[in-house]
Write a protein that holds these residues in place. Structure first.
Motif, PDB file in Angstrom:
ATOM      1  N   ARG A 129       1.952 -10.581  -7.907  1.00  0.00           N
ATOM      2  CA  ARG A 129       2.170 -11.942  -8.431  1.00  0.00           C
ATOM      3  C   ARG A 129       0.796 -12.506  -8.790  1.00  0.00           C
ATOM      4  NH1 ARG A 129       5.407 -16.472  -7.321  1.00  0.00           N
ATOM      5  NH2 ARG A 129       4.707 -18.234  -8.573  1.00  0.00           N
ATOM      6  N   LEU A 130       0.648 -13.061  -9.987  1.00  0.00           N
ATOM      7  CA  LEU A 130      -0.649 -13.563 -10.447  1.00  0.00           C
ATOM      8  C   LEU A 130      -0.729 -15.086 -10.305  1.00  0.00           C
ATOM      9  CD1 LEU A 130      -3.400 -13.020 -11.858  1.00  0.00           C
ATOM     10  CD2 LEU A 130      -2.222 -13.512 -14.028  1.00  0.00           C
ATOM     11  N   GLU A 170     -17.513   8.911  -2.775  1.00  0.00           N
ATOM     12  CA  GLU A 170     -17.054  10.251  -3.133  1.00  0.00           C
ATOM     13  C   GLU A 170     -15.566  10.282  -3.433  1.00  0.00           C
ATOM     14  OE1 GLU A 170     -16.995  14.767  -1.244  1.00  0.00           O
ATOM     15  OE2 GLU A 170     -18.096  13.155  -0.249  1.00  0.00           O
ATOM     16  N   LYS A 171     -14.788   9.518  -2.677  1.00  0.00           N
ATOM     17  CA  LYS A 171     -13.335   9.522  -2.867  1.00  0.00           C
ATOM     18  C   LYS A 171     -12.867   8.417  -3.796  1.00  0.00           C
ATOM     19  CE  LYS A 171     -12.342  11.584   1.650  1.00  0.00           C
ATOM     20  NZ  LYS A 171     -11.594  11.437   2.931  1.00  0.00           N
ATOM     21  N   GLY A 172     -13.802   7.659  -4.349  1.00  0.00           N
ATOM     22  CA  GLY A 172     -13.413   6.551  -5.194  1.00  0.00           C
ATOM     23  C   GLY A 172     -12.974   5.346  -4.373  1.00  0.00           C
ATOM     24  N   ARG A 173     -12.531   4.307  -5.067  1.00  0.00           N
ATOM     25  CA  ARG A 173     -12.101   3.112  -4.358  1.00  0.00           C
ATOM     26  C   ARG A 173     -11.085   2.345  -5.197  1.00  0.00           C
ATOM     27  NH1 ARG A 173     -16.270  -1.574  -2.685  1.00  0.00           N
ATOM     28  NH2 ARG A 173     -15.800  -2.222  -4.817  1.00  0.00           N
ATOM     29  N   ALA A 174     -10.094   1.795  -4.508  1.00  0.00           N
ATOM     30  CA  ALA A 174      -9.085   1.000  -5.204  1.00  0.00           C
ATOM     31  C   ALA A 174      -9.663  -0.353  -5.588  1.00  0.00           C
ATOM     32  CB  ALA A 174      -7.864   0.822  -4.318  1.00  0.00           C
ATOM     33  N   GLY A 175      -9.231  -0.871  -6.742  1.00  0.00           N
ATOM     34  CA  GLY A 175      -9.672  -2.185  -7.181  1.00  0.00           C
ATOM     35  C   GLY A 175      -8.761  -3.284  -6.654  1.00  0.00           C
ATOM     36  N   LYS A 176      -9.095  -4.510  -7.029  1.00  0.00           N
ATOM     37  CA  LYS A 176      -8.343  -5.665  -6.528  1.00  0.00           C
ATOM     38  C   LYS A 176      -6.896  -5.645  -6.988  1.00  0.00           C
ATOM     39  CE  LYS A 176     -12.082  -7.368  -4.658  1.00  0.00           C
ATOM     40  NZ  LYS A 176     -12.283  -7.318  -3.194  1.00  0.00           N
ATOM     41  N   PHE A 177      -6.639  -5.152  -8.217  1.00  0.00           N
ATOM     42  CA  PHE A 177      -5.261  -5.102  -8.701  1.00  0.00           C
ATOM     43  C   PHE A 177      -4.418  -4.180  -7.819  1.00  0.00           C
ATOM     44  CE2 PHE A 177      -7.193  -6.856 -12.477  1.00  0.00           C
ATOM     45  CZ  PHE A 177      -6.204  -7.655 -13.014  1.00  0.00           C
ATOM     46  N   GLU A 178      -4.977  -3.052  -7.421  1.00  0.00           N
ATOM     47  CA  GLU A 178      -4.237  -2.138  -6.557  1.00  0.00           C
ATOM     48  C   GLU A 178      -4.082  -2.703  -5.149  1.00  0.00           C
ATOM     49  OE1 GLU A 178      -5.117   2.163  -6.806  1.00  0.00           O
ATOM     50  OE2 GLU A 178      -6.637   1.572  -8.293  1.00  0.00           O
ATOM     51  N   LEU A 179      -5.126  -3.363  -4.661  1.00  0.00           N
ATOM     52  CA  LEU A 179      -5.068  -3.921  -3.307  1.00  0.00           C
ATOM     53  C   LEU A 179      -4.023  -5.020  -3.184  1.00  0.00           C
ATOM     54  CD1 LEU A 179      -8.885  -4.113  -2.446  1.00  0.00           C
ATOM     55  CD2 LEU A 179      -7.217  -2.416  -1.663  1.00  0.00           C
ATOM     56  N   ALA A 180      -3.676  -5.651  -4.303  1.00  0.00           N
ATOM     57  CA  ALA A 180      -2.685  -6.731  -4.281  1.00  0.00           C
ATOM     58  C   ALA A 180      -1.258  -6.221  -4.440  1.00  0.00           C
ATOM     59  CB  ALA A 180      -3.005  -7.741  -5.387  1.00  0.00           C
ATOM     60  N   GLU A 181      -1.059  -4.942  -4.280  1.00  0.00           N
ATOM     61  CA  GLU A 181       0.267  -4.346  -4.459  1.00  0.00           C
ATOM     62  C   GLU A 181       1.317  -5.045  -3.595  1.00  0.00           C
ATOM     63  OE1 GLU A 181       3.209  -1.746  -5.842  1.00  0.00           O
ATOM     64  OE2 GLU A 181       1.192  -2.154  -6.590  1.00  0.00           O
ATOM     65  N   LYS A 182       2.409  -5.487  -4.254  1.00  0.00           N
ATOM     66  CA  LYS A 182       3.522  -6.198  -3.622  1.00  0.00           C
ATOM     67  C   LYS A 182       3.076  -7.507  -2.953  1.00  0.00           C
ATOM     68  CE  LYS A 182       6.307  -2.058  -2.812  1.00  0.00           C
ATOM     69  NZ  LYS A 182       7.036  -1.245  -1.810  1.00  0.00           N
ATOM     70  N   GLY A 183       1.962  -8.014  -3.429  1.00  0.00           N
ATOM     71  CA  GLY A 183       1.463  -9.279  -2.907  1.00  0.00           C
ATOM     72  C   GLY A 183       1.047 -10.205  -4.031  1.00  0.00           C
ATOM     73  N   THR A 184       0.009 -10.978  -3.794  1.00  0.00           N
ATOM     74  CA  THR A 184      -0.462 -11.970  -4.768  1.00  0.00           C
ATOM     75  C   THR A 184      -1.925 -11.710  -5.084  1.00  0.00           C
ATOM     76  OG1 THR A 184       1.068 -13.655  -3.963  1.00  0.00           O
ATOM     77  CG2 THR A 184      -0.838 -14.426  -5.205  1.00  0.00           C
ATOM     78  N   LEU A 185      -2.246 -11.698  -6.369  1.00  0.00           N
ATOM     79  CA  LEU A 185      -3.631 -11.605  -6.825  1.00  0.00           C
ATOM     80  C   LEU A 185      -4.059 -12.988  -7.301  1.00  0.00           C
ATOM     81  CD1 LEU A 185      -6.149  -9.912  -7.529  1.00  0.00           C
ATOM     82  CD2 LEU A 185      -5.136  -9.530  -9.797  1.00  0.00           C
ATOM     83  N   PHE A 186      -5.082 -13.523  -6.660  1.00  0.00           N
ATOM     84  CA  PHE A 186      -5.568 -14.872  -6.986  1.00  0.00           C
ATOM     85  C   PHE A 186      -6.922 -14.749  -7.667  1.00  0.00           C
ATOM     86  CE2 PHE A 186      -7.911 -18.775  -5.390  1.00  0.00           C
ATOM     87  CZ  PHE A 186      -7.383 -19.606  -6.356  1.00  0.00           C
TER      88      PHE A 186
END
Length: 689
Positions: free
Chosen positions: A506-507, A452-468
């Protein structure tokens, strides 16, 4: 010699191969004795009718057994044994007997060959474990159900030598009409009990046959065989206790806060706990090393031999002079071998934590999790450390199992994004229809079943961190375009949403495929490649850094032994040599799995070649044409000079699909990949639309 075996509800005979006669084992009693052939039919009939025994010469144990049988209601006219035990209940003990006493049985059979007799072994409850002998006698025994699984107790079949030996704990011989049941009175039997080293009843050894057979030596033979089996049981028990004691001492010494080194009479180390190796600054296995490599051993050993009552004394340690080491001899009798125990203690706690010479390149965390000592891997780690200081995208490429995610995590932890999250995504495991919602998130009500409230994706979850993004090459071609804007502008729009969300990450990406070939075939977007391929780091396969194999193997063996609560007995040189000669197509992941197998097989002992998986011995190295041989479908492997990995992979995929008749799930399991990954690989070897 024939063996009577039970197959379901019937008995079958199997002929055992002949063996050359061996000399009797020490202690086996052979020869002498006579049988009791008195006819007591009238005495037996009177007893059955009246319950009274009128013959005073009837042996007392047999008379007592008759009375017990009558009291228990045993049927004297029982035609054959009717009580059986499932074979699964007796097979473990039967296997122990077969491994332990095969030579004893063979020697006894050589003594009764041609005399119309057979050998029977029963457990403490009278359950027959094994019956063997000449074919004609086994056929008669079959009519009485005198075979494996049959219960030959007094309650089941009345008076017989097996039940008497088990009840009274003494050798017994029952001939003809001395049997309680009429069907057995044409037979004679001799049995002797077998006891464990602790005095418990283990079973009995029996020789039986028709009364017309030659029983003159039977009683002496069963007594000698029983005593010899008891001797073998004692030896097996002692060996078992020795193994348990060794494991206990190993665990005890490994848990002690001091280093322990045991030295044999030839001056070679026979045991050392892990702390001793650390204190002596030695990275390998200390066993079989000469003590003079680490101590001024020879001079002090000679001095101690001259003392009438040697005591503990200091021993200079040449490998680490700061250690406090003491040596004490034991078994110093002039007629015995001379051994010594050396204890090692650090002068300060710093000695325990900081050995000066390391067999492994100890890196400060996080790169300390990457095990290596080869120059090639050292260069890769150094490059990774430099790349971590830049915010640019990094592409890691290497074969499966080389540790790409381990490098990605290490780079993250030493980068400026270390305080942020590390979000790992396996692109090959994402269902095609869920890729967008998983990566970019979604707004509430965007699709059926959405939160109902939606959900953040992996790009958002990696905020100020690293997306692998692992297995980036497995991303479907039509979905790759969706990555371009987030990677270029660092903005994402959720599924069902209209607002662009700014993201800062960071990718790091990884692949085990050749992206140049994928681009050439049109299966990977060139514009996406340039966005992820700013910095590139190749992780070498294990076969190209063989110096690291022993280090990685020992590390994981020790870890697994700790997890399983058992001592680590070390890796033998033969096992290590075998591992270094292997190509490791699955790289470190396969090595870890192989060590888990070996640790379970060794059970706390030294890991030998036979403890390693069969694949390491080359048993699966002979490749045949792949496909379904049954229906004639086969795919020949590429020629011996075609080493292109893409070609080999394509052949393997086609062969698996042919073998499993197009079943994608079974083919994927056989290839060791997921079904989505298989679909992706199929698109690469077929023209892309």
């Amino acid at each position: 010699m024939y063996v009577l075996q039970r197959n379901g509800d019937v008995f079958e005979m199997r002929q055992e191969p002949r063996e050359t006669s061996r000399s009797p084992r020490p202690g086996l009693l052979l020869g002498g004795g006579s049988s009791n052939g008195a006819q007591r039919r009238d005495v037996w009939e009177t007893f059955i009718k009246t319950g009274h025994i009128k013959d005073p010469t009837l042996p007392r144990p047999i008379a007592a057994s008759w009375l017990r049988c009558r009291d228990m209601g045993v049927d004297p006219l029982l035609p054959r044994c009717c009580e059986f035990t499932p074979m699964t209940q007796i097979e473990p003990l039967a296997d122990i007997y077969a491994d332990l006493a095969v030579d004893v049985e063979r020697q006894v059979y050589d003594q009764i060959r041609g005399k119309g007799l057979l050998i029977t072994v029963a457990d403490a409850e009278g359950r027959i474990l094994r019956t063997c002998g000449c074919k004609a006698v086994l056929q008669e025994a079959d009519r009485l159900h005198f075979g494996p699984g049959a219960v030959w107790s007094e309650l089941s079949v009345g008076t017989n030598a097996i039940s008497l030996a088990l009840n009274d704990g003494t050798p017994a011989q029952v001939m003809g009409e001395e049997h309680f049941c009429n069907s057995h009175q044409s037979w004679g039997c001799s049995a002797a009990p077998i006891f464990t080293p602790f005095g418990d009843l283990w079973g009995c050894f029996d020789i039986s046959g028709p009364t017309s057979a030659d029983h003159s030596h039977a009683l002496w033979l069963v007594m000698g065989a029983a005593r010899e089996i008891e001797r073998l049981l004692l030896n097996a028990s002692l060996a078992n206790m020795e193994n348990k004691s060794r494991s206990l001492l190993n665990a005890l010494f490994s848990s002690m806060p001091i280093g322990i080194v045991m030295v044999g009479d030839e001056g070679r180390i026979t045991y050392a706990n892990s702390l001793a190796a650390r204190l002596l600054r030695y990275g390998g296995d200390l066993r079989d090393c000469h003590a003079d490599m680490f101590f001024d051993y020879s001079a002090h050993n000679r001095a101690q031999r001259q003392q009438s009552n040697p005591e503990s004394m200091p021993l200079p340690c040449t490998a680490n002079p700061e250690l406090n080491s003491q040596i004490v001899p034991f078994m110093f009798n002039s007629t015995e071998s001379r051994h010594s125990i050396i204890t090692l203690q650090a002068e300060s706690p710093r000695q325990l934590a900081a050995p000066a010479r390391r067999n492994r390149r100890e890196e400060p965390r996080p790169f300390g999790d990457i095990l290596y000592r080869s120059e090639k891997m050292a260069s890769v780690v150094s490059r990774a450390r430099h790349m971590a200081q830049s915010p640019a995208a990094i592409l890691l490429y290497g074969e499966t199992g080389t540790g790409k995610e381990l490098f990605a995590r290490a780079i993250h932890q030493v980068s400026s994004q270390a305080d942020g999250p590390f979000v790992a995504v396996n692109c090959g495991a994402l269902p095609r229809e869920l890729i967008q919602s998983e990566l970019f998130g979604y707004e509430g009500g965007a699709f059926t079943g959405a939160a109902e409230k939606g959900r953040a994706g992996k790009f958002e979850l990696a905020e100020k961190g690293t997306l692998f993004l692992d297995e980036i090459s497995e991303m479907p071609l039509e979905m790759q375009v969706n990555l371009l804007r987030p990677l270029e502008e660092h903005c994402v729009t959720r599924v069902g949403g209209k607002q662009s969300i700014k993201v800062n990450f960071r990718l790091i990406t990884a692949t085990n495929q050749n992206l140049d070939q994928l681009m050439a075939s049109g299966c990977f977007r060139q514009d996406l490649f340039y966005r992820i391929h700013v910095l590139a780091l190749e992780i070498p396969p294990l076969r190209e850094r063989k110096d690291d194999i022993g280090l990685v193997a020992e590390h994981h063996c020790r870890r697994l032994c700790r997890d399983y609560g058992q001592p680590f007995g070390g890796l033998s040189n033969e096992a290590l040599s075998l591992m270094e000669d292997y190509d490791w197509p699955g790289n470190v992941r396969q090595l870890v799995h192989s060590m888990e197998f070996a640790v379970n097989m060794a059970q706390g002992g030294c890991i030998l070649p036979e403890h390693l998986p069969a694949s390491l011995h080359g048993l699966h190295g002979q490749h045949e044409p792949m496909g379904n041989a049954a229906n004639g479908t086969a795919f020949a492997l590429p020629c011996a000079t075609d080493f292109n990995l893409g070609t080999l992979e394509a052949h393997a995929i086609r062969a698996a699909l042919a073998h499993y008749k197009g079943n994608m799930l079974q083919a994927a399991k056989a290839l060791g990949i997921g079904r989505n990954t298989l679909y992706a690989k199929l698109r690469k070897i077929t023209p892309c639309n």
